[in-house]
Enzyme design. Sequence first.
Site, PDB file in Angstrom:
ATOM      1  N   LYS A  85      16.654   5.773   8.724  1.00 17.66           N
ATOM      2  CA  LYS A  85      17.169   5.103  10.459  1.00 17.66           C
ATOM      3  C   LYS A  85      16.468   2.863   9.946  1.00 17.66           C
ATOM      4  CE  LYS A  85      16.278   3.031  15.476  1.00 17.66           C
ATOM      5  NZ  LYS A  85      15.957   4.436  16.323  1.00 17.66           N
ATOM      6  N   LYS A  95      21.860   5.582  10.268  1.00 16.05           N
ATOM      7  CA  LYS A  95      22.205   4.669  11.204  1.00 16.05           C
ATOM      8  C   LYS A  95      21.279   3.260  10.887  1.00 16.05           C
ATOM      9  CE  LYS A  95      20.361   3.705  15.842  1.00 16.05           C
ATOM     10  NZ  LYS A  95      19.533   4.012  16.556  1.00 16.05           N
TER      11      LYS A  95
HETATM   12  C1  PBG Z   1      15.439   3.865  19.533  1.00 16.47           C
HETATM   13  C2  PBG Z   1      16.868   3.610  18.923  1.00 16.47           C
HETATM   14  C3  PBG Z   1      18.050   2.539  19.075  1.00 16.47           C
HETATM   15  C4  PBG Z   1      18.838   2.963  18.761  1.00 16.47           C
HETATM   16  C5  PBG Z   1      18.803   4.129  19.651  1.00 16.47           C
HETATM   17  N1  PBG Z   1      18.108   4.498  19.516  1.00 16.47           N
HETATM   18  C6  PBG Z   1      17.501   1.382  19.287  1.00 16.47           C
HETATM   19  C7  PBG Z   1      15.831   0.984  17.749  1.00 16.47           C
HETATM   20  O1  PBG Z   1      15.533   1.462  17.588  1.00 16.47           O
HETATM   21  O2  PBG Z   1      15.654  -0.464  18.589  1.00 16.47           O
HETATM   22  C8  PBG Z   1      20.202   1.672  19.299  1.00 16.47           C
HETATM   23  C9  PBG Z   1      21.652   2.456  18.996  1.00 16.47           C
HETATM   24  C10 PBG Z   1      22.119   1.456  19.320  1.00 16.47           C
HETATM   25  O3  PBG Z   1      22.464  -0.061  18.501  1.00 16.47           O
HETATM   26  O4  PBG Z   1      23.641   1.533  19.492  1.00 16.47           O
HETATM   27  N2  PBG Z   1      14.744   4.434  19.944  1.00 16.47           N
END
Ligand code: PBG
Length: 327
Positions: free
Chosen positions: A198, A253
Amino acid sequence: MTYQLPNRPRRLRSSNAIRALVEETRLTIDDFVLPVFVTEETKPSEISSMPGVFCWPVSGLGDQLRNWREMGIRAFALFPKIDPQKKDDQGSEILNRNALVYRASKSIKDLNLDILLIADLALDPYTNHGHDGVLNADGTVDNDRTVEILADTAVVCANAGFDWVAPSDMMDGRVGAIRKALDDSSFCDTGIISYSAKFASSYYGPFRSAINSSLDGKTLDKKTYQLCPSNFREAKRELVLDFEEGADVLMVKPAEPYLDVIRYASQNIDLPIAAYQVSGEYSRIMAADKLGWLNWENCALESLVGIKRAGADLIFSYFADRLAKRL
Ligand code: PBG
């Protein structure tokens, strides 16, 4: 005049029929997980930076789930939008068994829809600072204390009826700790989709404003735990670690800027690979459509087929329900 060409690749593109026969990658509705926002408010509300995506109150969720199930969608990931008054610096609401997202999962499970219900496992919807962990006195994120909370939360999720948990926090060692906590509570069938690679992406902005995890949805800095967008080798290491710690599915991601990572994972790791087409990837296509610059449906399909072609076995996408008819 006719050239004597040994190869005329265009023959394979000369009609709809032959094109369909030789199409190498085809999206189906079974590839998709639909992310679903749930809210404590009483009416559904459209997310302003994500036209066509709504926050759903628990009371309306049942009917909506039935609609989606009829469209063929069978996997859902729930994201809570918490009342700001319930947020604190520890994110303690995450362990409240009656918290919004657990009420939502219980009500969905009661419907017996033969679906897969996934809990996004992270503290950021619950913390008033918006980080995915609890903080030390100096403001840094405390890895091990966060992992402990996530492991306990995984058990709460399983008790509330979630079939799978998806840790999205990027703390070290959390997959192993979550696996152990679930097994110790006899939830050996609860699976883990790990957000393994991520990246610290600017494409999360619309999601953060949707759940109010960042004041302006943009400036929250998660670079001490999420990956640097330039680092491929580090992403490989994270994927391997989650494999070794016992994850069932590994996720990359965001999706489209990281197709190389998706390709690597699918060719080198013998687990299903998920890709998350995130909120900003959705919003940029919708925004250009609104301006009359792009056609959202065609661009969304092209983006998604690229993600699948790179090697994703399953795709989290906000387009899943809107494209169901074209799949
Ligand atoms: C945080 C989380 C995020 C997303 C899913 N879980 C955002 C972040 O890490 O700040 C993002 C999903 C999206 O942008 O569609 N646990």
